[in-house]
Design a protein around this motif. Structure first.
Motif, PDB file in Angstrom:
ATOM      1  N   PHE A  85      50.329  34.754   2.314  1.00 42.77           N
ATOM      2  CA  PHE A  85      49.730  34.373   3.590  1.00 42.77           C
ATOM      3  C   PHE A  85      50.298  35.175   4.749  1.00 42.77           C
ATOM      4  CE2 PHE A  85      47.215  30.606   2.493  1.00 42.77           C
ATOM      5  CZ  PHE A  85      46.161  30.888   3.321  1.00 42.77           C
ATOM      6  N   ALA A  86      51.518  35.646   4.598  1.00 45.46           N
ATOM      7  CA  ALA A  86      52.088  36.478   5.665  1.00 45.46           C
ATOM      8  C   ALA A  86      51.210  37.720   5.864  1.00 45.46           C
ATOM      9  CB  ALA A  86      53.507  36.880   5.306  1.00 45.46           C
ATOM     10  N   VAL A  87      50.781  38.304   4.752  1.00 39.83           N
ATOM     11  CA  VAL A  87      49.957  39.519   4.815  1.00 39.83           C
ATOM     12  C   VAL A  87      48.522  39.165   5.212  1.00 39.83           C
ATOM     13  CG1 VAL A  87      49.033  41.438   3.468  1.00 39.83           C
ATOM     14  CG2 VAL A  87      51.383  40.671   3.106  1.00 39.83           C
ATOM     15  N   ALA A  88      47.959  38.168   4.523  1.00 40.19           N
ATOM     16  CA  ALA A  88      46.573  37.783   4.799  1.00 40.19           C
ATOM     17  C   ALA A  88      46.441  37.312   6.251  1.00 40.19           C
ATOM     18  CB  ALA A  88      46.139  36.684   3.845  1.00 40.19           C
ATOM     19  N   GLY A  89      47.434  36.553   6.719  1.00 41.60           N
ATOM     20  CA  GLY A  89      47.391  36.033   8.087  1.00 41.60           C
ATOM     21  C   GLY A  89      47.376  37.171   9.101  1.00 41.60           C
ATOM     22  N   LEU A  90      48.219  38.173   8.865  1.00 40.20           N
ATOM     23  CA  LEU A  90      48.290  39.319   9.773  1.00 40.20           C
ATOM     24  C   LEU A  90      46.948  40.066   9.784  1.00 40.20           C
ATOM     25  CD1 LEU A  90      50.477  40.656  11.538  1.00 40.20           C
ATOM     26  CD2 LEU A  90      50.912  42.219   9.660  1.00 40.20           C
ATOM     27  N   MET A  91      46.397  40.244   8.584  1.00 39.83           N
ATOM     28  CA  MET A  91      45.135  40.973   8.472  1.00 39.83           C
ATOM     29  C   MET A  91      44.015  40.238   9.216  1.00 39.83           C
ATOM     30  SD  MET A  91      43.292  41.909   4.935  1.00 39.83           S
ATOM     31  CE  MET A  91      42.374  40.392   4.843  1.00 39.83           C
ATOM     32  N   TRP A  92      43.931  38.943   9.001  1.00 41.54           N
ATOM     33  CA  TRP A  92      42.888  38.164   9.677  1.00 41.54           C
ATOM     34  C   TRP A  92      43.140  38.059  11.177  1.00 41.54           C
ATOM     35  CZ3 TRP A  92      38.168  36.705   8.111  1.00 41.54           C
ATOM     36  CH2 TRP A  92      37.884  36.813   6.751  1.00 41.54           C
ATOM     37  N   ASN A  93      44.431  38.054  11.545  1.00 39.85           N
ATOM     38  CA  ASN A  93      44.774  38.097  12.970  1.00 39.85           C
ATOM     39  C   ASN A  93      44.117  39.284  13.634  1.00 39.85           C
ATOM     40  OD1 ASN A  93      46.417  36.362  14.491  1.00 39.85           O
ATOM     41  ND2 ASN A  93      48.091  36.684  13.044  1.00 39.85           N
ATOM     42  N   TRP A  94      44.221  40.428  13.003  1.00 37.26           N
ATOM     43  CA  TRP A  94      43.630  41.643  13.573  1.00 37.26           C
ATOM     44  C   TRP A  94      42.110  41.570  13.547  1.00 37.26           C
ATOM     45  CZ3 TRP A  94      47.445  44.961  10.261  1.00 37.26           C
ATOM     46  CH2 TRP A  94      48.655  45.050  10.927  1.00 37.26           C
ATOM     47  N   MET A  95      41.577  41.011  12.458  1.00 37.98           N
ATOM     48  CA  MET A  95      40.112  40.952  12.360  1.00 37.98           C
ATOM     49  C   MET A  95      39.510  40.010  13.400  1.00 37.98           C
ATOM     50  SD  MET A  95      39.628  41.369   8.259  1.00 37.98           S
ATOM     51  CE  MET A  95      38.212  40.405   8.198  1.00 37.98           C
ATOM     52  N   PHE A 106      35.874  37.837  22.117  1.00 39.21           N
ATOM     53  CA  PHE A 106      36.949  36.884  22.458  1.00 39.21           C
ATOM     54  C   PHE A 106      37.889  36.744  21.266  1.00 39.21           C
ATOM     55  CE2 PHE A 106      33.498  34.444  20.621  1.00 39.21           C
ATOM     56  CZ  PHE A 106      34.120  33.542  19.786  1.00 39.21           C
ATOM     57  N   ASP A 107      39.043  36.171  21.545  1.00 38.30           N
ATOM     58  CA  ASP A 107      40.052  35.980  20.505  1.00 38.30           C
ATOM     59  C   ASP A 107      39.715  34.688  19.749  1.00 38.30           C
ATOM     60  OD1 ASP A 107      42.270  35.854  18.952  1.00 38.30           O
ATOM     61  OD2 ASP A 107      43.711  35.570  20.572  1.00 38.30           O
ATOM     62  N   TRP A 108      39.194  34.846  18.560  1.00 33.39           N
ATOM     63  CA  TRP A 108      38.718  33.687  17.796  1.00 33.39           C
ATOM     64  C   TRP A 108      39.825  32.669  17.543  1.00 33.39           C
ATOM     65  CZ3 TRP A 108      33.725  32.903  15.536  1.00 33.39           C
ATOM     66  CH2 TRP A 108      32.795  33.889  15.883  1.00 33.39           C
ATOM     67  N   LEU A 109      41.023  33.163  17.301  1.00 31.44           N
ATOM     68  CA  LEU A 109      42.110  32.238  16.951  1.00 31.44           C
ATOM     69  C   LEU A 109      42.710  31.567  18.182  1.00 31.44           C
ATOM     70  CD1 LEU A 109      43.854  34.310  14.155  1.00 31.44           C
ATOM     71  CD2 LEU A 109      42.328  32.345  13.892  1.00 31.44           C
ATOM     72  N   ASN A 110      42.185  31.904  19.343  1.00 28.61           N
ATOM     73  CA  ASN A 110      42.681  31.280  20.562  1.00 28.61           C
ATOM     74  C   ASN A 110      41.596  30.438  21.210  1.00 28.61           C
ATOM     75  OD1 ASN A 110      44.981  30.957  21.994  1.00 28.61           O
ATOM     76  ND2 ASN A 110      44.701  32.724  23.319  1.00 28.61           N
ATOM     77  N   VAL A 167      50.763  30.335  10.285  1.00 26.30           N
ATOM     78  CA  VAL A 167      50.824  31.790  10.426  1.00 26.30           C
ATOM     79  C   VAL A 167      49.848  32.294  11.491  1.00 26.30           C
ATOM     80  CG1 VAL A 167      50.318  33.969   9.229  1.00 26.30           C
ATOM     81  CG2 VAL A 167      51.642  32.210   8.090  1.00 26.30           C
ATOM     82  N   MET A 168      48.659  31.690  11.560  1.00 24.06           N
ATOM     83  CA  MET A 168      47.607  32.284  12.392  1.00 24.06           C
ATOM     84  C   MET A 168      47.520  31.723  13.805  1.00 24.06           C
ATOM     85  SD  MET A 168      44.769  32.758   9.441  1.00 24.06           S
ATOM     86  CE  MET A 168      43.643  33.677  10.414  1.00 24.06           C
ATOM     87  N   ARG A 220      49.766  35.895  20.979  1.00 28.91           N
ATOM     88  CA  ARG A 220      50.591  36.840  20.244  1.00 28.91           C
ATOM     89  C   ARG A 220      51.730  37.420  21.074  1.00 28.91           C
ATOM     90  NH1 ARG A 220      48.408  41.029  17.044  1.00 28.91           N
ATOM     91  NH2 ARG A 220      50.279  40.586  15.855  1.00 28.91           N
ATOM     92  N   GLY A 221      51.722  37.169  22.372  1.00 26.67           N
ATOM     93  CA  GLY A 221      52.842  37.563  23.213  1.00 26.67           C
ATOM     94  C   GLY A 221      53.210  39.030  23.115  1.00 26.67           C
ATOM     95  N   TYR A 222      54.527  39.288  23.109  1.00 25.69           N
ATOM     96  CA  TYR A 222      54.989  40.680  23.192  1.00 25.69           C
ATOM     97  C   TYR A 222      54.626  41.488  21.953  1.00 25.69           C
ATOM     98  CZ  TYR A 222      58.874  39.368  20.165  1.00 25.69           C
ATOM     99  OH  TYR A 222      59.621  38.940  19.099  1.00 25.69           O
ATOM    100  N   LEU A 223      54.475  40.821  20.800  1.00 23.70           N
ATOM    101  CA  LEU A 223      54.110  41.574  19.595  1.00 23.70           C
ATOM    102  C   LEU A 223      52.697  42.146  19.731  1.00 23.70           C
ATOM    103  CD1 LEU A 223      55.557  39.398  16.710  1.00 23.70           C
ATOM    104  CD2 LEU A 223      56.311  41.669  17.436  1.00 23.70           C
ATOM    105  N   GLY A 224      51.783  41.297  20.219  1.00 25.75           N
ATOM    106  CA  GLY A 224      50.418  41.754  20.448  1.00 25.75           C
ATOM    107  C   GLY A 224      50.388  42.853  21.497  1.00 25.75           C
TER     108      GLY A 224
END
Lengths: 307, 413
Positions: free
Chosen positions: A129-139, A160-164, A247-248, B238-242
């Motif tokens: 999930f560390a990897v998948a979370g990062l990938m989906w964060n970017w997507m 817009f930022d979907w996760l926000n 993670v997300m 995401r703060g400073y990392l983003g």
């Protein structure tokens, strides 16, 4: 006569019978697992229940507070938001199970390169999930591919930022759970499908059943135990969802994606209120237990009736 | 049987010797995420310490940043804590409030106390009691992409001098280039630090006071910038990392960052790094800069507190801090180390990191970790964060958000 009877019974009393010996051997085989379960599952379970009635911060001994923790938890609006989100997360269960079943039906065919497809669908399951979370964060980011596609198709007015997003973030995380879980349940259903005797399907076809009829009248009933297992596991995983959210989104924005387990984590490891966390845990356990019983009951009676 | 017993005794002795050497004591030293990049530095540090202190061995354990508090709690509960542990101020505050750390005031001589910048030492005073020695610090600087600046009509030789100027520059970049100018540090509970940098108090005695009209105006200023799309939404998540990612991708005009993150820009996108210049962090009315600080603390149940204190002093002494700063762009917390020419003079062909180091060294007397420490830390910080986020997303007005947060704080303080 009495003497001979006493004589004949004597060995039976001093030496255990074959059933006793069988049971003894069985328990000896079970003992290592039972010891491990007792130490790492049952004892923490009992301790957890005790902590729900105690004030505890790890560093000082627990102090009995009665039902105070239960009162605090039930009066905390954040807990009900978290529980509501966990219940909302159940929406992922039918979608996931249906998609996994359809995918299993698809990869159950003898097609060239089908093993590759099976492996490809399983890759998300073994991705951390560390990897998948990062990938989906970017997507999901404002400049990410999800917004790009949405804008290109004219579905979005602005990126817009979907996760926000206070409303959509939880559903965005659910989609990741869906993506990550589909391979696992596909394999489960594939095993179930391959265990169905071909003769039964052939007999149905000989009797004039079409593909759809054979699926609903033969395949699906025989797949019921696997369906029970799949939906049960998926339901419990949905109620206990933690990693994806942690993670997300970390529960944000303003607690709108906090789930019950994340709430428990926050109470325990961010606020050091382990008693409150244990009390909230009791509610989640009760919810999980209730849903499990409901599942078992529904499937025992042949699934939902169209009343 | 006898052989088995012998083996058992041998194993016991072996285990025991790991804990306490035959000549004296073995200290356990926990650091945060220093392996593998700084393995050589720490190994050499420990080797020298052992040479200087016969009979005192140090066992080094490196912990991941996300797990160190939980692991420390676990070890404290199990009665096997480390003797010296690397913590930042929020972590130290949480553990000190739970009674997990040893007060250091009585163990620290005044001449040792004077070695550190006062503001940094005071950052580890929690409830008036000292719980940590400052080890290293990373005050922020403003890194900026000169190409974006030129496109926006800004002069790369004139970095922003004030907080207001920084915002004006960010607006100009967005208006003229379409790229975001900055990602301000207003996510999470960082606004509490922005308040203090703007000269606005957070607490007065035991009362939260961050809902005055000036506080409300400060929050409203950031909310307005957010709603006018002058900084991206992911700033709040995401703060400073983003921000570092976006800057490294050449999509951000300015990066407000600790100087160590320039290394990441250099590694990930050399062309952006080559276009990067560095300016000082613009001062607000508070004339203070929030600088995330790392320190060394001693768990309350350490078996060797005296030796642990001597070791913590050794790790944070001038020459050891200086040696550490030479391998990564961090700043010392010891005054003498900061006077070294390494921090006061630029090399012949300075890089962005060299500029950042020299600028940062000048800012050190104003730097301190502005983390607000209160009882029920986790709970109160969550309440603050949730309310501020509700303001950013229009669920509450800035005044309602701060009033609600203050009400919650004062009911718990």
């Amino acid at each position: 006569m009495r003497g001979s009877k006493a004589l004949s019974l004597a060995p039976a009393r001093s030496l255990p019978g074959p059933r006793f010996r069988t049971a003894l051997v069985a328990y000896l085989f079970l003992a290592p697992a039972l010891v491990l379960l007792s130490v790492f599952t049952f004892a923490p379970l009992v301790l957890g229940v005790f902590l729900a009635f105690a004030d505890y911060n790890v560093l000082t001994p627990p102090r009995w507070v009665g039902t105070e923790n239960l009162r605090i938890v039930t009066q905390d609006p954040a807990f009900w938001v978290a529980l509501r989100n966990s219940l909302r997360y159940l929406l992922v269960v039918p979608a996931l199970q249906l998609a996994a079943l359809l995918l299993a039906l698809l990869v159950n065919r003898r097609l060239p390169g089908i093993t590759l497809f099976r492996a490809a669908y399983y890759v998300p399951v073994i991705t951390s999930f560390a990897v998948a979370g990062l990938m989906w964060n970017w997507m999901y980011a404002q400049h990410g591919v999800v917004n790009w596609v949405g804008l290109r198709l004219g579905l979005l007015g602005r990126p817009f930022d979907w996760l926000n997003h206070p409303t959509l973030a939880l559903y965005a995380v659910m989609l990741v759970t869906f993506w990550k879980g589909i391979g696992y349940y596909m394999v489960l259903y594939l095993a179930g499908l391959q265990a169905i005797p071909q003769e039964l399907l052939e007999a149905a076809r000989v009797d004039g059943a079409g593909r759809i009829q054979a699926f609903f009248l033969v395949t699906l009933p025989l797949l019921r135990p696997t369906l029970l297992l799949g939906t049960l596991l998926s339901t419990l995983a949905a109620v206990k969802v933690f990693e994806e959210v942690y993670v997300m989104t970390g529960g944000g924005p303003f607690g709108q994606t906090t789930t019950a387990l994340l709430y428990i984590y926050q109470k325990a490891f961010q606020e050091f209120r382990f008693g409150l966390a244990a009390a909230a845990g009791l509610f989640v356990a009760a919810l999980g237990l209730g849903l499990s019983l409901l599942h078992v009951r529904l499937f025992r009676e042949g699934g939902l009736r169209p009343w | 049987m006898r052989r088995g017993l012998g083996m058992g005794v041998a194993v016991f002795l072996l285990v025991a010797s790991v804990r306490a050497g035959p000549m004296g004591v073995t200290l356990e030293f926990w650091t945060i995420s220093l392996r593998p990049f700084f393995t050589d530095y720490i190994t050499e540090l420990l080797r020298t310490h052992e040479l200087q202190n016969p009979g005192v061995r140090v066992r080094w354990v490196d912990q991941p940043v996300g797990a160190v508090v939980q692991k420390l709690l676990g070890s404290l509960a199990a009665g096997t804590p480390p003797d010296v542990v690397n913590l930042n101020v929020p972590m130290a505050a949480e553990l000190a409030q739970q009674g997990g750390l040893l007060p250091l005031g009585a163990l620290l001589r005044s001449e040792d106390r004077n070695r550190y910048f006062e503001g940094m030492l005071r950052s580890f005073e929690i409830g008036g009691t000292l719980y940590g020695l400052p080890w290293y610090v990373a005050p922020p600087v403003v890194a900026y992409n000169t190409e974006i600046w030129k496109r926006a009509g800004l002069d790369p030789d004139r970095p922003p001098r004030t907080a207001e100027e920084l915002i004006a520059y960010a607006r100009q970049i967005k208006d003229r280039t379409g790229l975001y100018g900055f990602m301000p540090n207003v996510d999470g509970t960082n606004l509490l630090q922005r308040f203090q940098e703007a000269g606005l108090p957070v607490l007065r005695g035991r009362q939260a006071v961050f809902n005055s009209p000036r506080h409300v105006a400060e929050l409203a200023k950031w909310v307005r910038l957010f709603r006018e799309d002058y900084f991206p939404e992911e700033t709040l998540r995401r703060g400073y990392l983003g921000a570092t990612e976006r800057y490294t991708a050449g999509q951000l005009g300015m990066l407000i960052t600790g100087p160590q993150f320039l290394l990441r820009v250099r590694h990930d996108n050399r062309s952006v790094y080559d276009r990067t210049r560095v300016g000082p962090y613009p001062l607000g009315r508070g004339r203070v800069i929030h600088a995330p600080l790392m320190g060394l603390a001693i768990p309350r149940t350490s078996r060797h507190p005296q030796e642990a204190m001597r070791f913590a002093l050794y790790v944070t002494e001038d020459r050891n801090q200086l040696a550490f700063c030479r391998i990564v762009t961090i700043l010392p917390t010891a005054k003498a180390a900061a006077r070294d020419p390494f921090f006061t003079r630029l090399p012949t062909h300075p890089t962005a990191e060299d500029h950042a180091r020299v600028l940062d060294a000048r800012q050190l007397p104003l730097a301190r970790d502005l983390t607000v420490v209160v009882s029920h830390q986790g709970e109160l910080m969550k309440a603050f964060r949730d309310n501020v986020e509700a303001a950013f997303f229009g669920r509450k007005t800035p005044k309602e958000a701060l009033d609600d947060a203050v009400r919650f704080w004062n009911a718990r303080l």
